[in-house]
Motif scaffolding. Structure first.
Motif, PDB file in Angstrom:
ATOM      1  N   ARG A   1       0.828  -1.216   0.000  1.00  0.00           N
ATOM      2  CA  ARG A   1       0.000   0.000   0.000  1.00  0.00           C
ATOM      3  C   ARG A   1       0.861   1.264   0.000  1.00  0.00           C
ATOM      4  N   LEU A   2       0.186   2.387  -0.249  1.00  0.00           N
ATOM      5  CA  LEU A   2       0.783   3.722  -0.180  1.00  0.00           C
ATOM      6  C   LEU A   2       0.202   4.451   1.019  1.00  0.00           C
ATOM      7  N   THR A   3       1.014   5.299   1.645  1.00  0.00           N
ATOM      8  CA  THR A   3       0.555   6.096   2.778  1.00  0.00           C
ATOM      9  C   THR A   3       1.027   7.540   2.597  1.00  0.00           C
TER      10      THR A   3
ATOM     11  N   SER B   1      -3.814   4.183   0.933  1.00  0.00           N
ATOM     12  CA  SER B   1      -4.441   3.657  -0.275  1.00  0.00           C
ATOM     13  C   SER B   1      -5.111   2.330   0.036  1.00  0.00           C
ATOM     14  N   GLY B   2      -5.842   1.844  -0.938  1.00  0.00           N
ATOM     15  CA  GLY B   2      -6.337   0.480  -0.830  1.00  0.00           C
ATOM     16  C   GLY B   2      -5.165  -0.477  -0.972  1.00  0.00           C
TER      17      GLY B   2
ATOM     18  N   PHE C   1       9.073  11.604  -0.887  1.00  0.00           N
ATOM     19  CA  PHE C   1       8.440  10.373  -1.350  1.00  0.00           C
ATOM     20  C   PHE C   1       9.461   9.242  -1.234  1.00  0.00           C
ATOM     21  N   TYR C   2       9.149   8.280  -0.359  1.00  0.00           N
ATOM     22  CA  TYR C   2      10.036   7.149  -0.117  1.00  0.00           C
ATOM     23  C   TYR C   2       9.395   5.865  -0.617  1.00  0.00           C
ATOM     24  N   GLY C   3      10.234   4.941  -1.052  1.00  0.00           N
ATOM     25  CA  GLY C   3       9.748   3.644  -1.492  1.00  0.00           C
ATOM     26  C   GLY C   3      10.551   2.523  -0.864  1.00  0.00           C
TER      27      GLY C   3
END
Length: 183
Positions: A15-17, A33-34, A76-78
């Motif tokens: 997911r994304l936060t 996110s979903g 923005f981190y991944g």
């Protein structure tokens, strides 16, 4: 004087936060996110989820605009776990071209530090001047990390490998369950 807000977006395999904080590090809002589809062979499935990722990021940009957060004040981190460097560069390029955000890939230790940096101000507020002594458990899709802090200082951490094969099996079992209790 107007308050300055910052946005932190975190992309994980599932997911994304989005977290928006004020200049005092207080969390104003957090949007998730979903669930993203987890891959069959690897946990990180960013390539197949690119449409969902960019759609969620577009929504996050709208939320950031509502809070008057400038793009320059967004990080923005991944999660780089389970992703090779070529795929990571491709995903980063796709996100930048489609949404206009630059992603910084972090390994699991850097993610732990980032998670704590987001949580620390809230803990500090709740604890007052007391120093945090205890454990912090970060549960991921393929690994979990247990970190120990003594008097507010990082002491040590342990990584617990959950095994990708077992995680994929659990994810597949969850996909096969019903969506409603009556089913």
């Amino acid at each position: 004087m107007t308050k300055k807000y910052e946005g932190i977006i975190l992309l994980r395999p599932d997911r994304l936060t989005l977290t928006i904080r004020d200049d005092q590090q207080a969390i104003l809002t957090q949007v998730k996110s979903g669930a993203l589809r987890v891959g069959d062979e690897t946990v990180a499935n960013y390539l197949e989820n690119m449409g969902a990722i960019t759609t969620n990021l577009t929504g996050f940009l709208r939320v950031l605009k509502e809070y008057a957060v400038k793009k320059s004040d967004v990080v923005f981190y991944g999660d780089l776990d389970d992703l090779d460097s070529v795929s990571a560069q491709y995903v980063a390029d796709q996100i930048e071209v489609r949404v206009g955000l630059k992603i910084q890939w972090l390994n699991k230790n850097q993610l732990l530090a980032q998670t704590l940096a987001q949580t620390w101000p809230r803990l500090k507020h709740e604890l007052g001047d007391q120093q945090l002594t205890g454990y912090v458990l970060c549960v991921g899709l393929s690994t979990s990390t247990l970190a120990y802090f003594n008097q507010g200082q990082f002491a040590t951490c342990w990584d617990i490998d959950l095994g990708k094969a077992r995680i994929n099996q659990l994810a597949e079992n969850l996909r096969q369950t019903t969506a409603t209790p009556s089913d």
